[in-house]
Write a protein that holds these residues in place. Structure first.
Motif, mmCIF file in Angstrom:
data_model
loop_
_atom_site.group_PDB
_atom_site.id
_atom_site.type_symbol
_atom_site.label_atom_id
_atom_site.label_comp_id
_atom_site.label_asym_id
_atom_site.label_seq_id
_atom_site.Cartn_x
_atom_site.Cartn_y
_atom_site.Cartn_z
ATOM 1 N N THR A 41 4.253 -31.071 -2.120
ATOM 2 C CA THR A 41 4.416 -29.201 -2.771
ATOM 3 C C THR A 41 3.817 -29.299 -3.932
ATOM 4 O OG1 THR A 41 4.784 -27.124 -3.843
ATOM 5 C CG2 THR A 41 6.712 -28.964 -3.883
ATOM 6 N N SER A 42 2.151 -28.776 -4.450
ATOM 7 C CA SER A 42 1.814 -29.090 -6.070
ATOM 8 C C SER A 42 2.485 -28.035 -6.726
ATOM 9 C CB SER A 42 0.423 -27.407 -5.094
ATOM 10 O OG SER A 42 0.268 -26.495 -5.921
ATOM 11 N N ARG A 43 3.568 -27.553 -7.315
ATOM 12 C CA ARG A 43 4.399 -26.694 -7.576
ATOM 13 C C ARG A 43 5.939 -27.530 -7.976
ATOM 14 N NH1 ARG A 43 2.501 -21.442 -5.271
ATOM 15 N NH2 ARG A 43 0.323 -21.218 -6.944
ATOM 16 N N PRO A 44 6.271 -27.722 -9.352
ATOM 17 C CA PRO A 44 7.748 -27.963 -8.969
ATOM 18 C C PRO A 44 8.616 -27.543 -8.751
ATOM 19 C CG PRO A 44 6.536 -28.799 -11.044
ATOM 20 C CD PRO A 44 5.384 -27.780 -10.287
ATOM 21 N N PHE A 45 8.748 -26.562 -8.115
ATOM 22 C CA PHE A 45 9.110 -25.032 -8.492
ATOM 23 C C PHE A 45 9.166 -24.079 -7.071
ATOM 24 C CE2 PHE A 45 6.194 -24.293 -11.223
ATOM 25 C CZ PHE A 45 5.681 -23.414 -11.709
ATOM 26 N N PHE A 46 9.872 -22.806 -6.469
ATOM 27 C CA PHE A 46 9.477 -22.110 -5.274
ATOM 28 C C PHE A 46 8.813 -21.274 -5.869
ATOM 29 C CE2 PHE A 46 10.451 -18.989 -2.926
ATOM 30 C CZ PHE A 46 10.343 -19.880 -1.385
ATOM 31 N N VAL A 47 7.462 -20.296 -5.758
ATOM 32 C CA VAL A 47 7.191 -19.445 -6.222
ATOM 33 C C VAL A 47 7.824 -18.253 -5.150
ATOM 34 C CG1 VAL A 47 5.476 -17.789 -7.158
ATOM 35 C CG2 VAL A 47 5.334 -20.443 -7.958
ATOM 36 N N HIS A 48 8.341 -17.374 -6.058
ATOM 37 C CA HIS A 48 8.832 -16.025 -5.297
ATOM 38 C C HIS A 48 8.124 -14.688 -4.948
ATOM 39 C CE1 HIS A 48 11.528 -13.369 -2.762
ATOM 40 N NE2 HIS A 48 11.874 -12.564 -4.189
ATOM 41 N N THR A 56 3.666 -9.891 -13.590
ATOM 42 C CA THR A 56 3.111 -9.468 -14.043
ATOM 43 C C THR A 56 2.316 -8.041 -14.675
ATOM 44 O OG1 THR A 56 1.513 -9.162 -11.506
ATOM 45 C CG2 THR A 56 1.476 -11.578 -12.659
ATOM 46 N N VAL A 57 3.543 -6.694 -14.670
ATOM 47 C CA VAL A 57 3.496 -6.400 -15.390
ATOM 48 C C VAL A 57 3.917 -5.306 -16.283
ATOM 49 C CG1 VAL A 57 3.997 -3.660 -14.477
ATOM 50 C CG2 VAL A 57 2.873 -4.450 -12.888
ATOM 51 N N THR A 58 5.770 -6.556 -16.207
ATOM 52 C CA THR A 58 6.218 -5.953 -17.642
ATOM 53 C C THR A 58 7.529 -7.873 -17.480
ATOM 54 O OG1 THR A 58 8.304 -5.269 -17.931
ATOM 55 C CG2 THR A 58 8.120 -5.405 -15.556
ATOM 56 N N SER A 59 7.308 -7.822 -18.969
ATOM 57 C CA SER A 59 8.345 -8.380 -19.146
ATOM 58 C C SER A 59 10.456 -8.400 -18.717
ATOM 59 C CB SER A 59 8.144 -9.117 -20.919
ATOM 60 O OG SER A 59 8.604 -7.904 -21.456
ATOM 61 N N GLU A 60 10.386 -7.035 -18.556
ATOM 62 C CA GLU A 60 11.146 -7.024 -18.674
ATOM 63 C C GLU A 60 12.564 -7.720 -17.586
ATOM 64 O OE1 GLU A 60 13.299 -2.519 -17.245
ATOM 65 O OE2 GLU A 60 12.103 -2.124 -18.637
ATOM 66 N N ASP A 61 13.282 -7.613 -17.929
ATOM 67 C CA ASP A 61 14.509 -8.966 -16.623
ATOM 68 C C ASP A 61 13.532 -10.343 -16.751
ATOM 69 O OD1 ASP A 61 15.758 -6.542 -15.721
ATOM 70 O OD2 ASP A 61 14.766 -6.126 -14.742
ATOM 71 N N ALA A 62 12.568 -10.393 -17.363
ATOM 72 C CA ALA A 62 11.920 -11.658 -17.539
ATOM 73 C C ALA A 62 12.622 -12.310 -16.044
ATOM 74 C CB ALA A 62 13.036 -12.472 -18.716
ATOM 75 N N LEU A 63 11.868 -12.144 -15.566
ATOM 76 C CA LEU A 63 11.544 -12.916 -13.807
ATOM 77 C C LEU A 63 10.926 -13.941 -13.773
ATOM 78 C CD1 LEU A 63 10.341 -9.484 -12.396
ATOM 79 C CD2 LEU A 63 12.678 -10.443 -12.272
ATOM 80 N N GLU A 64 10.786 -14.161 -14.918
ATOM 81 C CA GLU A 64 9.876 -15.597 -14.816
ATOM 82 C C GLU A 64 11.036 -16.773 -14.560
ATOM 83 O OE1 GLU A 64 8.597 -14.101 -18.603
ATOM 84 O OE2 GLU A 64 9.108 -13.216 -17.234
ATOM 85 N N THR A 65 12.439 -16.461 -15.478
ATOM 86 C CA THR A 65 13.667 -17.067 -15.504
ATOM 87 C C THR A 65 14.130 -17.634 -14.246
ATOM 88 O OG1 THR A 65 14.832 -15.295 -15.938
ATOM 89 C CG2 THR A 65 14.024 -16.821 -17.800
ATOM 90 N N THR A 66 13.815 -16.199 -12.870
ATOM 91 C CA THR A 66 15.030 -16.048 -11.557
ATOM 92 C C THR A 66 13.729 -16.244 -10.349
ATOM 93 O OG1 THR A 66 14.812 -13.609 -12.695
ATOM 94 C CG2 THR A 66 16.704 -14.300 -12.937
ATOM 95 N N ALA A 67 11.819 -15.432 -10.827
ATOM 96 C CA ALA A 67 11.379 -15.931 -9.541
ATOM 97 C C ALA A 67 10.619 -17.758 -9.214
ATOM 98 C CB ALA A 67 10.827 -14.969 -9.552
ATOM 99 N N LEU A 68 10.804 -18.075 -10.692
ATOM 100 C CA LEU A 68 9.958 -19.320 -10.383
ATOM 101 C C LEU A 68 11.545 -20.032 -10.396
ATOM 102 C CD1 LEU A 68 7.862 -19.074 -13.343
ATOM 103 C CD2 LEU A 68 7.541 -18.995 -10.926
ATOM 104 N N MET A 69 11.443 -20.604 -8.437
ATOM 105 C CA MET A 69 13.527 -21.626 -8.452
ATOM 106 C C MET A 69 13.294 -23.203 -8.908
ATOM 107 S SD MET A 69 14.227 -18.625 -5.653
ATOM 108 C CE MET A 69 14.009 -16.819 -6.041
ATOM 109 N N GLU A 70 13.652 -23.801 -9.414
ATOM 110 C CA GLU A 70 13.986 -25.032 -9.057
ATOM 111 C C GLU A 70 14.377 -25.586 -7.698
ATOM 112 O OE1 GLU A 70 12.505 -26.976 -11.605
ATOM 113 O OE2 GLU A 70 12.402 -25.328 -12.843
ATOM 114 N N TYR A 71 13.912 -26.934 -7.143
ATOM 115 C CA TYR A 71 14.475 -27.116 -5.592
ATOM 116 C C TYR A 71 15.352 -27.165 -6.110
ATOM 117 C CZ TYR A 71 9.256 -25.966 -3.961
ATOM 118 O OH TYR A 71 8.242 -25.170 -3.823
#
Length: 383
Positions: A41-48, A56-71
């Protein structure tokens, strides 16, 4: 453990790659003494992806911490294989019935007995996700700033992506003017019945979004007077244009090494009902990249993965019959912000559900925890 095990190489760590791995590991026919799974895989994490629109619209809930998932170590246990991070640039077949190798960008060669192509779609604009977390954070920061600054936003494409962007923007920035430009006479496409397409149009308009149907927009930047003009001559106020049309299959390297006849004119991979490539019995393809008459959705991944895994093990073990993929029922949930949306299930006469159902199933949590659990992905490091 012997190094002479047969490699099952899965190219792509997205939903269908993960579903294939899960099905292989769950099968009683998988023999870790004789077979080994290698995910490239080209990324070291799963992109949900379903969370990327809101992220990409808001920083609310900091989704980058939960939606980019380490394998994580449980995704492919060490005694059953490994995950390699890199990009495949070459496929070398030893013979149609003999396996071959894939070559990564850095020159590393990985042998395969069976190859699975699950490379997914490429996207435009805010959905064009980079391969590293620093790049993704830069994308998030850039698009969040653009959405916050803009007052008149035009979304080019009225499929699920366009509708969900409209909903997120109006949810977090209710005073902004949002317009969807859609090339068809209704939102979405004709896979779905008119009654639902009409219902979702009404929901979008009720949410304060303007919709222009049966027209196209070629401009990628507003004119100096702060407007854009559609092909039919309609002028729209705009200070931000967002491409929200569908993805395109990530298959250019497949064409280069397996031949132009391996792909359709749209770039989709031709497959047999067994999801093998014609004339390449040890190469399978699944997910958004295949030429199959159904909607391209992550929800189809478990069904694809189950067929591919079963047929791989039948091929390697030399017992049983290959099974065909018979398609999947069309089910879709389109969010409209955090509190609503609409859903269609192609059962009986066609079941339509509204805001409460969409909120319960998808809008409130964007399926993040379900996806993490489904594929055995690691919990956030901050948890």
């Amino acid at each position: 453990m012997s190094n002479d095990r047969q490699n099952i190489v899965v190219v792509g760590g997205g939903p269908v790659g993960a579903a294939t791995v899960k099905a292989l590991l769950a099968s009683k026919s998988f023999n870790s003494a004789a077979q080994r799974i290698v995910v490239v895989t080209s990324r070291p994490f799963f992109v949900h992806l379903p969370a990327m629109i809101r992220a990409t619209v808001t920083s609310e809930d900091a989704l980058e911490t939960t939606a980019l998932m380490e394998y994580g170590s449980s995704f492919v246990p060490a005694d059953k294989g490994e995950v390699k991070f890199g990009k495949v640039v070459k496929i070398i077949e030893d013979g149609k019935d003999e396996g071959g190798s894939v070559v990564l960008e850095g020159g590393q060669s990985i042998r395969y007995s069976v190859l699975v192509l699950a490379t997914g779609n490429l996207w435009n604009g805010p959905m064009d996700i980079p391969d590293d977390k620093k790049g993704i954070q830069g994308l998030f920061d850039s698009w969040r700033a653009k959405f916050e600054k803009a007052q008149n936003i035009v979304l080019v494409g009225g499929g699920a992506v366009g509708i969900e962007y409209a909903g997120e923007i109006k949810d977090f920035f209710p005073t902004k003017k949002v317009t969807i430009v859609q090339g068809e006479s209704k939102l979405l496409n004709d896979t779905y019945p008119d009654k639902w397409r009409d219902a979702i149009l009404a929901r979008v308009k009720r949410g304060g979004v303007d919709v222009i149907l049966d027209d196209l927009l070629d401009q990628t930047e507003p004119s100096s007077d702060g407007t854009v003009t559609t092909r039919k001559g309609q002028s729209i106020k705009a200070d931000l244009i967002v491409p929200t049309w569908g993805g395109r299959p990530n298959t250019s390297f497949i064409k280069e090494f397996l031949g132009t006849d391996s792909l359709t004119p749209t770039g989709h991979v031709k497959v047999k009902p067994t999801l093998q490539l014609p004339d390449h019995p040890r190469i399978f393809a699944a997910g958004d990249i295949i030429d199959w008459k159904e909607q391209k959705q992550a929800a189809k991944a478990p069904a694809h993965g189950a067929v591919v895994a079963s047929n791989i093990l039948t091929l390697l073990n030399g017992t049983g019959e290959l099974v065909p993929y018979k398609g999947s029922t069309e089910i879709i949930v389109v969010t409209f912000g955090r509190g609503g949306g609409s859903a269609y299930f192609d059962f009986l006469w066609g079941l339509i559900f509204g805001d409460w159902f969409a909120w319960l199933l998808k809008s409130r949590g964007l399926l993040i925890e379900m996806t993490r659990s489904q594929y055995g992905l690691a919990a956030p490091s901050s948890a």
